[in-house]
Design an enzyme around this catalytic site. Structure first.
Site, PDB file in Angstrom:
ATOM      1  N   TYR A 148     -13.050 -39.441   5.130  1.00  9.34           N
ATOM      2  CA  TYR A 148     -12.530 -40.276   6.202  1.00  9.34           C
ATOM      3  C   TYR A 148     -13.366 -40.096   7.463  1.00  9.34           C
ATOM      4  O   TYR A 148     -13.552 -38.975   7.949  1.00  9.34           O
ATOM      5  CB  TYR A 148     -11.070 -39.928   6.505  1.00  9.34           C
ATOM      6  CG  TYR A 148     -10.123 -40.316   5.404  1.00  9.34           C
ATOM      7  CD1 TYR A 148      -9.534 -41.575   5.383  1.00  9.34           C
ATOM      8  CD2 TYR A 148      -9.829 -39.430   4.362  1.00  9.34           C
ATOM      9  CE1 TYR A 148      -8.661 -41.942   4.358  1.00  9.34           C
ATOM     10  CE2 TYR A 148      -8.970 -39.785   3.342  1.00  9.34           C
ATOM     11  CZ  TYR A 148      -8.388 -41.043   3.345  1.00  9.34           C
ATOM     12  OH  TYR A 148      -7.532 -41.404   2.329  1.00  9.34           O
ATOM     13  N   ALA A 149     -13.863 -41.205   7.989  1.00 10.06           N
ATOM     14  CA  ALA A 149     -14.608 -41.160   9.250  1.00 10.06           C
ATOM     15  C   ALA A 149     -13.637 -40.917  10.398  1.00 10.06           C
ATOM     16  O   ALA A 149     -12.469 -41.310  10.342  1.00 10.06           O
ATOM     17  CB  ALA A 149     -15.360 -42.470   9.465  1.00 10.06           C
ATOM     18  N   GLY A 150     -14.115 -40.267  11.439  1.00  7.13           N
ATOM     19  CA  GLY A 150     -13.243 -39.985  12.577  1.00  7.13           C
ATOM     20  C   GLY A 150     -14.026 -39.487  13.769  1.00  7.13           C
ATOM     21  O   GLY A 150     -15.223 -39.765  13.917  1.00  7.13           O
TER      22      GLY A 150
ATOM     23  N   THR B 286     -11.430 -14.705   6.074  1.00 14.12           N
ATOM     24  CA  THR B 286     -12.710 -15.318   5.728  1.00 14.12           C
ATOM     25  C   THR B 286     -13.827 -14.468   6.318  1.00 14.12           C
ATOM     26  O   THR B 286     -13.948 -14.346   7.533  1.00 14.12           O
ATOM     27  CB  THR B 286     -12.791 -16.746   6.274  1.00 14.12           C
ATOM     28  OG1 THR B 286     -11.734 -17.525   5.701  1.00 14.12           O
ATOM     29  CG2 THR B 286     -14.127 -17.385   5.926  1.00 14.12           C
TER      30      THR B 286
ATOM     31  N   ASN C 157     -15.837 -24.410   2.342  1.00 13.53           N
ATOM     32  CA  ASN C 157     -15.657 -25.014   3.661  1.00 13.53           C
ATOM     33  C   ASN C 157     -16.905 -25.741   4.125  1.00 13.53           C
ATOM     34  O   ASN C 157     -16.828 -26.784   4.778  1.00 13.53           O
ATOM     35  CB  ASN C 157     -15.252 -23.948   4.681  1.00 13.53           C
ATOM     36  CG  ASN C 157     -13.770 -23.619   4.606  1.00 13.53           C
ATOM     37  OD1 ASN C 157     -13.025 -24.257   3.859  1.00 13.53           O
ATOM     38  ND2 ASN C 157     -13.340 -22.632   5.361  1.00 13.53           N
TER      39      ASN C 157
ATOM     40  N   ARG D  99      -7.627 -25.215  18.429  1.00 15.35           N
ATOM     41  CA  ARG D  99      -8.960 -24.623  18.353  1.00 15.35           C
ATOM     42  C   ARG D  99      -9.993 -25.670  17.929  1.00 15.35           C
ATOM     43  O   ARG D  99      -9.836 -26.330  16.919  1.00 15.35           O
ATOM     44  CB  ARG D  99      -8.955 -23.438  17.377  1.00 15.35           C
ATOM     45  CG  ARG D  99      -8.275 -22.199  17.938  1.00 15.35           C
ATOM     46  CD  ARG D  99      -8.163 -21.089  16.923  1.00 15.35           C
ATOM     47  NE  ARG D  99      -7.155 -21.389  15.909  1.00 15.35           N
ATOM     48  CZ  ARG D  99      -6.792 -20.524  14.962  1.00 15.35           C
ATOM     49  NH1 ARG D  99      -7.365 -19.333  14.900  1.00 15.35           N
ATOM     50  NH2 ARG D  99      -5.860 -20.850  14.086  1.00 15.35           N
TER      51      ARG D  99
ATOM     52  N   CYS E 121     -11.368 -23.012  10.990  1.00  7.54           N
ATOM     53  CA  CYS E 121     -12.168 -22.706   9.794  1.00  7.54           C
ATOM     54  C   CYS E 121     -13.544 -23.358   9.791  1.00  7.54           C
ATOM     55  O   CYS E 121     -14.560 -22.674   9.852  1.00  7.54           O
ATOM     56  CB  CYS E 121     -11.397 -23.108   8.539  1.00  7.54           C
ATOM     57  SG  CYS E 121      -9.898 -22.132   8.272  1.00  7.54           S
TER      58      CYS E 121
END
Length: 457
Positions: A261-263, A121, A218, A338, A270
């Protein structure tokens, strides 16, 4: 076809193994002798479902090999994939030193025409830098060898990378409109023909557009996550259920359900660095990407949401408090730590005096390595973490259970046993694995993300 893969990380190893699975002869190069030794001894340096079997099968068939021999790697492949790391620099830009080092090595050793593929990337304009690096080496040698630089960004999800490669929803390839570019187009089309038998999946475009496409994809996904996390935090305030909201808006085909989805924040190799790199690119061209700045800020803040909920419940001083934590990797089906939200939460709880028992199905060893670096300046904090062999063994004497990663094995625990093991029946669910009403019926005090208000009604 003869293929060389430079770099045996997630992208390089998956790409090389899968291309070998299709019958190509693949030479994988890495400068890390330790990693090559692991691969040549039958091991896999990363956790990726299904990858070990493909690597073993193709090594045995003689289609896949691993080496640190740069000259041999350049001689082998008509197509040279550069799949090395592009870590964020101090200013947020992508560090291209490994990409350009690979390009110089190709130019230093190549004989005859080569297609050089940027699989890593990389920011818009990297192909030009790769082209210049190769050309400089050829000039130094007095070589007249021709080459083409192609952009072929990866779209692999960690934890599902093999499936994503073998059944891609799209293949993006950027080629120049030159004689060498036409040669590259023909070789890349031949390479990817097996993926296009049912229908055409390849999107051909210019090189810069292909480079931009990866970052744009992304950035869009990261934006959806941060958008939902902001709404979830508001839902907690106004008494709404973010899961009901997700279903309501996801049913709109213009929106869809993916990445809504909330989190407790996104992490990994990435999204964080790619959002930063795209912002940096924009600044170089005099543009400020306001939305992406907000996306990054929201995500940084979201990683503190679980800690804030715990502090609101137990107070600022957590000395004498003990917590069980399920999930360390940034997402399930990987051992990747990461930018993992668990690292932020652990630091917050430990610095306030808490102790923890933690468990992750596959990331335990990687977590020990990463956390040792995180707490190198304060090793006494690391001593307050116990690494539990299984989820239930992390629970005894814990004041609460905290869930950070949505592993399937966490979805349907024995709630009666869970309640018995915990010191107090409290759950902080950073991934909304459980239904608030069910938790209330089972006697749990439940704190979700954008769902907590349901248990207070």
């Amino acid at each position: 076809m003869k293929i060389t893969i430079i770099g045996t990380g997630y992208v390089g190893l998956v790409t090389g193994a899968c291309l070998a699975e299709l019958g190509n002869t693949v030479f994988c190069l890495d400068v890390d002798q330790r990693k090559i030794d692991i691969l040549n001894s039958g091991g896999i340096p990363i956790h990726e479902p299904g990858l070990a079997e493909i690597v073993a099968r193709n090594r045995a068939a003689g289609r896949l090999s691993f080496s640190t021999d740069v000259a041999a790697s350049v001689a082998h492949g008509d197509i040279q994939f550069i799949a090395v790391g592009t870590p964020p620099d101090e200013d947020g830009s992508a560090d291209l030193k490994y990409v350009l080092a690979a390009a110089r090595n190709i130019g230093r050793h190549m004989q005859g025409f080569k297609v050089i593929v940027d699989k890593s990337t990389v920011p818009v304009g990297t192909a030009d830098k790769v082209r210049n690096a190769v050309a400089s080496e050829l000039t130094t040698r007095g070589s007249t060898s021709k080459f083409a630089v192609v952009s072929n960004p990866e779209f692999l999800k960690e934890g599902a990378a093999v499936e994503d490669f073998m059944r891609p929803d799209r293949i993006v390839i950027g080629c120049d409109d030159t004689a060498e570019g036409e040669q590259a187009h023909a070789l890349m089309k031949k390479l990817y023909t097996p993926f296009n038998r049912n229908h055409e999946r390849t999107f051909w475009m210019d090189v810069r557009s292909a480079e931009f496409t990866k970052y744009a994809a992304n950035a869009m996904l990261a934006t959806r996550i941060s958008f939902m996390n902001e709404l979830a935090n508001l839902a907690d305030r106004v008494g709404a259920d973010i899961e009901a909201v997700r279903h309501g808006i996801g049913s709109d085909p213009r929106i869809g359900y993916s990445f809504l989805y909330a989190g407790c924040g996104y992490g990994g190799s990435c999204f964080p660095k790619d959002v930063q790199a795209l912002e940096r690119t924009a600044r170089e061209y005099g543009q400020d990407l306001l939305i992406l700045r907000a996306v990054e800020a929201v995500n940084d803040r979201q990683k503190h949401v679980l800690g804030k909920k715990i502090i609101e419940r137990f107070g600022e001083d957590l000395k004498g408090r003990h917590f069980a934590l399920w999930g360390l990797a940034f997402k399930p089906n990987t051992d990747d730590m990461r930018e993992a939200p668990s690292r932020v939460l652990l630091n917050e709880l430990l610095s306030r005096g808490a102790t923890l028992a933690v468990h992750d199905p596959v990331a335990m060893e990687e977590a020990k390595r990463v956390l040792a670096l995180d707490f190198a300046a304060a090793p006494h904090l690391l001593e307050r973490i116990r690494f539990a062999e299984n989820p239930m063994s992390a629970l005894p004497t814990a004041d609460a259970l905290v869930i950070v990663t949505e592993w399937k094995t966490f979805r349907s625990p024995d709630f009666d046993q869970l309640k018995q093991e915990l010191k107090t029946p409290i759950i902080f669910d950073g991934r909304n694995l459980y239904e608030p009403e069910l938790m209330a019926d089972n006697g749990f005090e439940y704190h979700g993300i954008g769902r907590s208000a349901l248990t207070r009604q």
